[in-house]
Design an enzyme around this catalytic site. Structure first.
Site, short mmCIF file in Angstrom:
data_model
loop_
_atom_site.label_atom_id
_atom_site.label_comp_id
_atom_site.label_asym_id
_atom_site.label_seq_id
_atom_site.Cartn_x
_atom_site.Cartn_y
_atom_site.Cartn_z
N LEU A 103 0.70 -1.21 0.01
CA LEU A 103 -0.01 -0.21 0.05
C LEU A 103 0.91 1.25 0.02
O LEU A 103 0.30 2.12 -0.43
CB LEU A 103 -0.85 -0.09 1.22
CG LEU A 103 -2.17 -0.59 0.98
CD1 LEU A 103 -3.00 -0.53 2.48
CD2 LEU A 103 -3.07 0.28 -0.06
N LYS A 104 1.88 1.20 0.71
CA LYS A 104 2.73 2.50 1.00
C LYS A 104 3.84 2.51 -0.63
O LYS A 104 4.71 3.41 -0.19
CB LYS A 104 3.25 2.61 2.18
CG LYS A 104 2.31 2.83 3.20
CD LYS A 104 2.69 2.94 4.62
CE LYS A 104 1.53 3.31 5.33
NZ LYS A 104 1.97 3.50 6.94
#
Lengths: 381, 321
Positions: free
Chosen positions: B108-109
């Site tokens: 996600l990051k």
């Protein structure tokens, strides 16, 4: 409030953490490969700021480091040695030199056989890595005789987009306030703004401003501590901070101050938890706005003290694992505070230039050696 | 998650890769922060450098780049080359998006995951399913910066009335789940004020009234919420409305709870009062009142100073300066 007694800032242990990272990283950290130049800057920056650089490294080591960084500088085609490159030119891999010169994050896409050729489209210089490489070389007191200044200006031009922002690489990649700030910083270090269209870059910066008073990463993004620093430092570097109205300035100060949490640390965004790196991003932003005295320094220092890892290094929050990024930025945040708020000697740190993000000595070195030498009032390249 | 296909054979051991000349990574004297690569990673990237050098764009390049991305999602050259190969081969991009659904949740990051997705959706020009994907993805991390940025990009880039039509409901449900989620508040501001004017939204004064009513209600539910107060200030600044017009609403929040607890029987819909359980006085309300007094100047400056002092000494000592 009674003055808080701060635990010691264990600079020696943190310096060891940074030195250890410079010596090698485990395979689990392979994701740092594409940003290794930045990681190296955080490590070197810590050693510089803590005054531990000479103690923790030998002369020959620093010389090798400088050489490694210069290896990451891509080169413009050189006529004689370039002839074979012209011949091998294929449709897929155009000659890369026409995007100018900058620094790569590491050699991770460079093949031994072709290391001296000019770069392909898949191994281009990177703007954030270029900014951090220039700072690292200044920390290492390089004389910059190997810097291709003309190529660097050309590289900046090939990274600027029509909305004024800069891409991380000439052919795309990220394009936001971090990359745009890098262009401002590089231009400022070069003392030459001909690599960018300043007014459109400034328009991009103001389009990232949000209703909260901070700046988002890109035009519709939420206000964020790191990119707010990038915006304000860019304005100041280009001497445009005056273009912010008093009202806007106050709003930004209000938002920044609001980000100091009750545990003393700073948040990067409203209602998030404090994180050590934002002590720098928000603290330095306040500094740029001439409001550094609004930081509750005792509370911030005690937050950073609590983020110290017992075996060296500083983590983003208490109890987490440390890394060079949070270790360096925590120290940089402390360096912006008035001298020694606690009376505890280990918190004595030499002051920092918040715009270039380096000690004053290093930043003076950069400003003295990175610009093209001036000959009889003309720019020599 | 591991999906062993070739029993983890190295590329150098696989006959179908024998025609590729692997290229070792260049390392001269003492590299800064050398990474001790695994054999698998070294092997895969040797072959990747070889492929990039030859310019090959075939289906096996997709296998190789996926392998590298799974080992190092930040490897932007692998992403970049993968995208070019997908385009050259005219691959079905829906399959690629499915793979991205999996990788986005895992990483996600990582910026590259989102960037790749943007490139793909610009090709498929089918943004509809993306909003649902984002909504699901936000369930794992409700404040993820990349995810929200991607949503704002989808809306602005395709700028389609149908896409916009459910956005207010969506953001309301996010604030329902967490009224202190500043990313959701920011998104609401983006929808209401920043992203142009859409069908049915032409009456800008009505939008301001709608948003004021919305934020007041949320403040009444949870007064100590910096996001909501920043939003309120944001609306007023945007509409160039003086803060003093909100005095009737704000003042009750700036006072300590009335000791005898006499809430009015008539509920004022325009200016909802704090609930009995609310922790008062609310710092943001005191600050707001002080700003009103300061703007009024002269006699009211005294009142402002008094409020600032009370903030410094009692209610918000961290910001006492």
């Amino acid at each position: 409030m009674s003055p808080t007694i701060l635990p010691p800032l264990k600079k020696g242990g943190h310096a060891t953490h940074c030195k250890r990272c410079l010596s090698g990283l485990p395979s689990s950290q392979v994701d740092l490969d594409p940003t290794k130049m930045a990681l190296s800057f955080y490590c070197l920056g810590f050693l510089d700021l803590s005054g531990e650089l000479e103690a923790k490294s030998k002369d020959w080591e620093r010389e090798h480091w400088r050489d490694w960084i210069w290896t990451q500088q891509t080169r413009e085609p050189i006529m004689a040695s370039n002839m074979h490159a012209v011949i091998r030119q294929t449709e897929h891999i155009p000659l890369g030199g026409h995007y100018g010169t900058g620094f790569r994050p590491s050699s991770y896409m460079t093949a031994t056989e072709y290391a001296t050729e000019e770069y392909s489209d898949h191994n281009t210089p990177h703007i954030i890595m270029t900014y951090t490489a220039l700072l690292s070389l200044s920390i290492l007191r390089d004389d910059f005789s190997r810097l291709d200044r003309k190529g660097l200006l050309k590289f900046l031009r090939s990274c600027q987009n029509s909305d004024g922002s800069f891409s991380s690489e000439p052919l795309g990649g990220d394009s936001d306030l971090r990359t745009t700030f890098s262009a401002f910083s590089i231009s400022s270090m070069l003392d030459d703004w001909s690599g960018m269209d300043v007014s459109s870059a400034l328009r991009f910066i103001s389009s990232c401003r949000t209703y909260e008073g901070g700046y988002g990463q890109s035009p519709s993004g939420e206000a964020l501590g790191g990119t707010t620093y990038c915006a304000l430092a860019s304005l100041q570097l280009s001497k445009q901070l005056e273009s912010l109205s008093t009202q806007d300035r106050q709003k930004t100060v209000r938002w920044l101050v609001q980000n100091q949490a009750s545990n003393g640390g700073f948040r990067g965004r409203t209602n998030k938890d404090a994180d050590a790196c934002y002590c720098f991003w928000c603290g330095a932003s306040l500094h740029v706005l001439d409001a550094g005295d609004l930081v509750d320094e005792a509370a911030m220092s005690s937050f950073i003290a609590s983020c110290q890892f017992k075996y060296g290094g500083i983590a983003k929050t208490p109890g987490e694992h440390p890394d060079p990024y949070h270790t360096y930025l925590s120290l940089a945040a402390v360096a912006l505070l008035p001298p020694n708020p606690s009376g505890e000697a280990s918190w004595e740190i030499c002051p920092l230039d918040p715009l270039l993000n380096a000690t004053h000595q290093t930043s003076s070195w950069a400003r003295a050696h990175i610009p093209a030498p001036k000959v009889d009032g003309d720019h020599a390249l | 998650m591991d999906v062993p296909t070739e029993e983890h054979l190295l590329y150098s051991q696989r006959p179908e890769w024998a025609d590729v000349l692997p290229l070792e990574q260049y390392e001269n004297i003492t590299p800064l922060a050398p990474i001790f690569y695994t054999d698998e990673y070294k092997d895969a990237t040797n072959y990747f450098r070889g492929i990039v050098k030859s310019g090959e764009m075939t289906p096996r390049v997709l296998e190789l780049t996926e392998d590298i991305i799974r080992q190092n999602p930040g490897h932007y050259s692998a992403w970049q080359y993968r995208y070019k190969t997908l385009m050259a081969l005219k691959c079905p991009l829906d399959d690629e998006l499915k793979l991205m659904d999996e990788l986005a949740v895992k990483h996600l990051k990582t910026y590259q995951v989102w960037h790749h997705r943007r490139l793909l959706v610009q090709q498929t020009r089918n943004p509809g399913p993306e909003l649902e994907f984002i909504a699901n993805s936000l369930q794992n991390d409700m404040k993820n910066y990349h995810t929200w940025s991607y949503r704002q990009w989808i809306l602005a880039y395709f700028n389609d009335d149908e896409l916009w039509s459910h956005e207010l409901d969506f953001v309301e449900s996010m604030l329902e789940a967490d009224v202190r989620n500043n990313s959701a508040w920011h998104h609401r501001f983006f929808i209401a004020f920043q992203s142009g004017v859409r069908n049915g939204d032409q009456d800008r004064d009505a939008i301001v009234r709608r948003e004021l009513a919305f934020v007041k209600e949320r403040i009444a539910v949870a007064p100590n919420n910096a996001s909501a107060w920043n939003y309120l200030r944001g609306i007023l600044d945007h509409a160039k409305t003086p803060y003093s017009e909100l005095q009737a609403f704000v003042k009750p929040y700036s006072l300590p709870q009335p000791p005898f607890g006499t809430p009015p029987e008539v509920v004022d819909l325009e200016d909802p009062l704090p609930s009995k359980e609310a922790q008062l006085p609310c710092v943001a309300a005191i600050e707001f009142m002080a700003d009103i007094y300061e703007a009024a100047g002269s006699n009211d400056l005294m009142k402002a100073t008094e409020l600032w002092r009370s903030l410094a000494n009692e209610h918000d000592t961290i910001r006492r300066r």
